[in-house]
Motif scaffolding. Structure first.
Motif, PDB file in Angstrom:
ATOM      1  N   ILE A 208       0.837  -1.205   0.000  1.00  0.00           N
ATOM      2  CA  ILE A 208       0.000   0.000   0.000  1.00  0.00           C
ATOM      3  C   ILE A 208       0.869   1.250   0.000  1.00  0.00           C
ATOM      4  O   ILE A 208       0.612   2.212  -0.732  1.00  0.00           O
ATOM      5  CB  ILE A 208      -0.945   0.003   1.223  1.00  0.00           C
ATOM      6  CG1 ILE A 208      -2.003  -1.090   1.079  1.00  0.00           C
ATOM      7  CG2 ILE A 208      -1.619   1.375   1.375  1.00  0.00           C
ATOM      8  CD1 ILE A 208      -2.839  -1.291   2.324  1.00  0.00           C
ATOM      9  N   MET A 209       1.933   1.242   0.820  1.00  0.00           N
ATOM     10  CA  MET A 209       2.810   2.402   0.885  1.00  0.00           C
ATOM     11  C   MET A 209       3.532   2.625  -0.439  1.00  0.00           C
ATOM     12  O   MET A 209       3.633   3.764  -0.918  1.00  0.00           O
ATOM     13  CB  MET A 209       3.825   2.249   2.021  1.00  0.00           C
ATOM     14  CG  MET A 209       4.800   3.418   2.137  1.00  0.00           C
ATOM     15  SD  MET A 209       3.999   4.970   2.593  1.00  0.00           S
ATOM     16  CE  MET A 209       4.207   4.919   4.379  1.00  0.00           C
ATOM     17  N   ARG A 210       4.022   1.571  -1.057  1.00  0.00           N
ATOM     18  CA  ARG A 210       4.715   1.723  -2.346  1.00  0.00           C
ATOM     19  C   ARG A 210       3.759   2.281  -3.398  1.00  0.00           C
ATOM     20  O   ARG A 210       4.118   3.182  -4.163  1.00  0.00           O
ATOM     21  CB  ARG A 210       5.303   0.387  -2.801  1.00  0.00           C
ATOM     22  CG  ARG A 210       6.546  -0.047  -2.024  1.00  0.00           C
ATOM     23  CD  ARG A 210       7.262  -1.192  -2.737  1.00  0.00           C
ATOM     24  NE  ARG A 210       6.410  -2.378  -2.841  1.00  0.00           N
ATOM     25  CZ  ARG A 210       6.394  -3.360  -1.939  1.00  0.00           C
ATOM     26  NH1 ARG A 210       7.172  -3.286  -0.866  1.00  0.00           N
ATOM     27  NH2 ARG A 210       5.619  -4.412  -2.097  1.00  0.00           N
ATOM     28  N   GLU A 211       2.545   1.735  -3.444  1.00  0.00           N
ATOM     29  CA  GLU A 211       1.563   2.225  -4.423  1.00  0.00           C
ATOM     30  C   GLU A 211       1.170   3.667  -4.126  1.00  0.00           C
ATOM     31  O   GLU A 211       0.998   4.477  -5.048  1.00  0.00           O
ATOM     32  CB  GLU A 211       0.324   1.321  -4.401  1.00  0.00           C
ATOM     33  CG  GLU A 211       0.593  -0.080  -4.946  1.00  0.00           C
ATOM     34  CD  GLU A 211      -0.596  -1.013  -4.774  1.00  0.00           C
ATOM     35  OE1 GLU A 211      -1.570  -0.603  -4.086  1.00  0.00           O
ATOM     36  OE2 GLU A 211      -0.553  -2.135  -5.327  1.00  0.00           O
ATOM     37  N   HIS A 212       1.042   3.986  -2.863  1.00  0.00           N
ATOM     38  CA  HIS A 212       0.683   5.346  -2.450  1.00  0.00           C
ATOM     39  C   HIS A 212       1.747   6.356  -2.888  1.00  0.00           C
ATOM     40  O   HIS A 212       1.432   7.398  -3.471  1.00  0.00           O
ATOM     41  CB  HIS A 212       0.515   5.374  -0.929  1.00  0.00           C
ATOM     42  CG  HIS A 212       0.369   6.735  -0.343  1.00  0.00           C
ATOM     43  ND1 HIS A 212      -0.777   7.494  -0.473  1.00  0.00           N
ATOM     44  CD2 HIS A 212       1.232   7.487   0.394  1.00  0.00           C
ATOM     45  CE1 HIS A 212      -0.611   8.649   0.153  1.00  0.00           C
ATOM     46  NE2 HIS A 212       0.601   8.662   0.685  1.00  0.00           N
ATOM     47  N   THR A 213       3.010   6.051  -2.610  1.00  0.00           N
ATOM     48  CA  THR A 213       4.079   6.971  -2.970  1.00  0.00           C
ATOM     49  C   THR A 213       4.266   7.046  -4.481  1.00  0.00           C
ATOM     50  O   THR A 213       4.612   8.094  -5.028  1.00  0.00           O
ATOM     51  CB  THR A 213       5.401   6.568  -2.288  1.00  0.00           C
ATOM     52  OG1 THR A 213       5.687   5.194  -2.575  1.00  0.00           O
ATOM     53  CG2 THR A 213       5.312   6.741  -0.778  1.00  0.00           C
TER      54      THR A 213
END
Length: 248
Positions: A208-213
């Motif tokens: 989720i964090m990778r996709e968010h950034t």
């Protein structure tokens, strides 16, 4: 009886001195750049900056040298100082590195966060959503930065926190012009991230964090393509600001 004399080689512990004025001016100007109150490409006039910040021109000149050495300001011989206008490549590279670092932060946070940490993340999400509802761009940017920092703190990895802290100010600078466009979607992603961390689902939190950034990176580059920032603005400091400039 033990000797009360200090060994000759022992160095005296220095008493902390007040922060030099140039450092305070540097910090104030850096915040004005990050918040876009001083815009990329803008010509920086020493006399106007001195009046704005309530100081003489000497600490302004010294601060400009520091800002130039760190890439916030460009000093052009014969023309003066200008706020640095980041290239697409600079932004792309920094935000790509951020995605890698913060993906690992989220993974570790899911393994290490306690109830207090989760509560802090929930509070920051609430603050960001409140800022979004009131169209408070500064509030959105501040809450976003604090939430991402909190995730990295909860990772328990001090080295990772040091690396993320090094890019934090640049991220805030790049995020400010797209905070409104990312809006609700960004805070929905934050909510799902916190849910995954609370469940202890490390791999999902990292994803989720990778996709968010990555979405933030693409959003910034898309906006730059649609609305290129000028290389140069009128040779004056803008007087219209979202909030008053700090006096130092």
């Amino acid at each position: 009886m033990p000797s009360t004399e200090l060994p000759q080689q022992t160095s005296a512990r220095r008493i902390d001195r007040p922060v030099p004025l140039r450092e305070r001016v540097y910090q104030a100007m850096q915040e004005l750049i990050i918040s876009r109150q001083l815009a990329p490409g803008q010509h920086l006039v020493e006399s106007e900056l001195a009046e704005m910040l309530g100081v003489s021109r000497q600490p302004i000149r010294e601060a400009l040298q520091l800002l130039n050495s760190e890439g916030w300001v460009d000093l052009r011989p014969g023309y003066g100082a200008f706020v640095h206008a980041p290239t697409d490549a600079e932004v792309d590279q920094l935000l790509a590195v951020r995605a890698v670092l913060e993906g690992e932060s989220a993974r570790l946070a899911a393994l290490n966060a306690d109830a207090d940490g989760i509560a802090r993340l929930r509070k920051l999400c609430a603050e960001g959503e409140a800022a979004l509802a009131s169209d408070d761009v500064d509030g959105m940017v501040a809450a976003n930065a604090e939430l991402h920092r909190c995730v990295t703190e909860l990772s328990g990895n001090r080295v990772l926190l040091d690396f993320v802290s090094q890019v934090d100010r640049r991220v805030r600078w790049y995020y400010t012009p797209i905070a409104r466009n990312r809006g609700a979607r960004s805070w929905e992603e934050h909510g799902r991230l916190v849910d995954a961390i609370e469940r202890g689902d490390a791999e999902t939190a990292a994803q989720i964090m990778r996709e968010h950034t990555e979405r933030t990176r693409h959003s910034y580059l898309e906006q730059r393509a649609e609305n290129p920032e000028p290389d140069e603005q009128p040779a004056q400091v803008r007087t219209r600001r979202r909030r008053a400039a700090p006096r130092v």
